[in-house]
Design a protein around this motif. Structure first.
Motif, mmCIF file in Angstrom:
data_model
loop_
_atom_site.group_PDB
_atom_site.id
_atom_site.type_symbol
_atom_site.label_atom_id
_atom_site.label_comp_id
_atom_site.label_asym_id
_atom_site.label_seq_id
_atom_site.Cartn_x
_atom_site.Cartn_y
_atom_site.Cartn_z
ATOM 1 N N ASP A 185 42.185 56.456 59.864
ATOM 2 C CA ASP A 185 43.002 57.137 58.852
ATOM 3 C C ASP A 185 44.161 57.878 59.496
ATOM 4 O OD1 ASP A 185 43.832 57.796 56.330
ATOM 5 O OD2 ASP A 185 42.002 58.846 55.766
ATOM 6 N N VAL A 191 51.613 54.856 54.706
ATOM 7 C CA VAL A 191 50.677 55.785 54.091
ATOM 8 C C VAL A 191 50.961 55.895 52.598
ATOM 9 C CG1 VAL A 191 50.364 57.141 56.192
ATOM 10 C CG2 VAL A 191 52.150 57.803 54.572
ATOM 11 N N ALA A 248 52.872 52.874 60.663
ATOM 12 C CA ALA A 248 51.907 52.558 59.613
ATOM 13 C C ALA A 248 52.554 52.846 58.265
ATOM 14 C CB ALA A 248 50.639 53.389 59.778
ATOM 15 N N LEU A 291 46.101 56.753 54.897
ATOM 16 C CA LEU A 291 46.507 55.463 55.448
ATOM 17 C C LEU A 291 46.392 54.350 54.415
ATOM 18 C CD1 LEU A 291 47.360 53.827 57.976
ATOM 19 C CD2 LEU A 291 44.925 53.535 58.470
#
Length: 201
Positions: A130, A176, A174, A143
């Motif tokens: 996460d 989110v 990433a 996440l």
């Protein structure tokens, strides 16, 4: 593990010494000595997560043999290691990684950041569990996926549990989910960067 033979110019010829050293190397001699644990000059913080005009920083990273991401058939005695740090700004949030096969990670190793896949594949090395964030307005990050980039380990010995600790360097990204008290959730692309010390728990 066998003891490493020492060279002797008086008791053995060069050929005999070379044969002895080769035999010891083939048996794994020196593997333990080759791994120097410790976080070096890595600071306690921060790992920075930034995107959409916001930045969250994380520190106080620890490693724990929680077996949270165990593969289907790990070797005897291998326990997966969870690595996590807390948000430094006010609010409760964490950046969490899991290492399914810490026995296959060594100092200087670099791996791609991977999704949290269940069941955990045998070839998984570093799963990102996460990437959270907490904000004063009540909004949060969690996440969503789309991981890119890599992580590098320094001083990683004893399956990451050596008391001297180790260091990690993140250079990735990433996506989110940003969720707020009002309005629909939105997705934000963030970067994950920085180098920090990790202490065994």
């Amino acid at each position: 593990m066998p003891r490493c033979p020492s060279r002797s110019s008086t008791e053995r010829g060069l050929a005999a010494a070379a044969l002895a050293l080769a035999a010891a190397a083939s048996a794994g001699c020196g593997d333990d000595d080759a791994c120097t644990p410790g976080s070096g000059d890595a600071p306690d913080a921060p790992i920075t997560v930034a995107g959409g005009g916001d930045t969250r920083t994380f520190g106080g990273f620890v490693a724990a043999a929680n077996n949270d991401c165990r593969t289907a058939s790990p070797p005897d005695g291998v326990v997966s290691v969870t690595v996590f740090g807390g948000q430094l700004e006010p609010g409760s949030a964490f950046l969490t990684l899991c290492l399914p096969r810490p026995d296959l990670i060594g100092p200087g190793a670099t791996f791609d950041l991977e999704d949290d896949v269940q069941p955990v594949p045998d070839d998984a090395r570093v799963q990102v569990i996460d990437v959270q964030g907490a904000f004063d307005d009540g909004c949060t990050w969690s996440l969503a996926g789309a991981l890119t980039g890599s992580i590098t380990f320094d001083g990683f010995c004893g399956d990451g549990l050596d008391p001297a600790g180790f260091a990690i360097t993140l250079d990735g990204g990433a996506t989110v989910d940003r969720t707020c008290p009002t309005g629909p959730a939105t997705q934000v692309d963030v970067t994950l960067t920085g180098r920090v010390a990790v202490a065994p728990q």
